[in-house]
Design an enzyme around this catalytic site. Sequence first.
Site, PDB file in Angstrom:
ATOM      1  N   ASP A   1       0.875  -1.209  -0.111  1.00  0.00           N
ATOM      2  CA  ASP A   1       0.249   0.161  -0.028  1.00  0.00           C
ATOM      3  C   ASP A   1       0.790   1.459  -0.129  1.00  0.00           C
ATOM      4  O   ASP A   1       0.639   2.078  -0.646  1.00  0.00           O
ATOM      5  CB  ASP A   1      -0.952   0.065   1.330  1.00  0.00           C
ATOM      6  CG  ASP A   1      -1.804  -1.250   1.389  1.00  0.00           C
ATOM      7  OD1 ASP A   1      -2.157  -1.718   0.369  1.00  0.00           O
ATOM      8  OD2 ASP A   1      -2.392  -1.385   2.544  1.00  0.00           O
TER       9      ASP A   1
HETATM   10 MG    MG Z   1      -0.279  -5.814  -1.338  1.00  0.00          MG
END
Ligand code: MG
Length: 350
Positions: free
Chosen positions: A304
């Site tokens: 992320d």
């Molecule tokens: Mg990932």
Amino acid sequence: MKNIISIIKYQFATKKIIGLGSPLLDIQAEVSLQFLEKYGLKLNNTYFAEKKHIELYEELIKIPTHSHVPGGSALNTIRLARWMAQAEKDQVKFIGCVGKQDKFAQMLIETTYQDGVTALFDEQSYPTGKCAVLLCNKDRQCLVPLIGASAHLSQEFVEQHIEEVKTAAVLFCEVYFLYPRAELTKYVFKVAQENNVHTCLSLSSVNAVNDRFNEILAVLPYVDYLFGNEEEVEQFGKNFGCGFGLQESMLRIAKFSKVGSKDRVVVCTQGHKPTLIAKKNELLNIQVESVDPQKIVDTNSAGDSFCGGFIAELLNGADLIKCVRAGNYSAAQTIQHEGSTIPNYQPDRS
Ligand code: MG
Ligand code: ADP
Ligand code: MG
């Protein structure tokens, strides 16, 4: 690399990032074994919340030492992108859904704002999405996610905010959001693509690639940048029916049907190993700067965070090497901290 952040900031003035996905409030606390037993939880497991767990979240926020931060994969990326670009609030926004008149919604909105992201949150009559992170004996031991309202973003709300999508420079979404809202996601990507927005999708997890493969293929023609780690991309390749390994899979995904004038870019991270990029017939291989293993605390949201740095740099032009380096930089920062908290220092890319 010198002064790259100030350059990003300068050029960012008129450009916006918009996130789309499932916002969750991550609530973390140290709990006893008895606490886990009371809710029928065992160590080292993930439990999707049932009715009997609703009270758990109420109990957690009464623990004085608990902490709560915004979570959910796409929102983590957007928070990191905001940090990397050192952008103003009205330049980084997130479209999602929370519960109506729900104190957890207030907590999620407040902490999202504290991280410099404008929350464009629809409200529906379901509990706000959250994830309990229960620590026992000093380790991350047990997760209890509740998807709740985050799955109920309405088409109407999206329509009300569609100008935000049309005028953004970058749109970012997670495959997790295709579980509840595949059609809506495809619609938003289509609008973004028609308006020349850089459209980005992250594969989320191997299971998500499997479970939502057809939905991914439906949105893929509108996706400019596809992100995944090596397991996710390999799984994609298998589902695609090309057992040719990672690089061949990446090239095939890159060449899959595409609308708009941009060629699709496939970005595959591999932890400490080089990041791979596929575009047309070309493959690039970019080294990751090493992080002292003793300083690595938590690699859970590395992917992320990588996407956060990448899309922040994307605002500055689509120099893929710079984007990957920015991604590797932001991921390297967050893996040296617990959870997905935003570093309390300015990004330094010199
Ligand atoms: Mg990932
Ligand atoms: P995911 O979290 O999706 O599995 P990866 O594990 O591929 O994603 O990590 C994403 C990025 O995080 C990598 O490209 C790299 O920049 C950084 N990263 C992850 N693990 C390490 C590590 N052990 N050393 C240095 N960087 C790492
Ligand atoms: Mg990994």
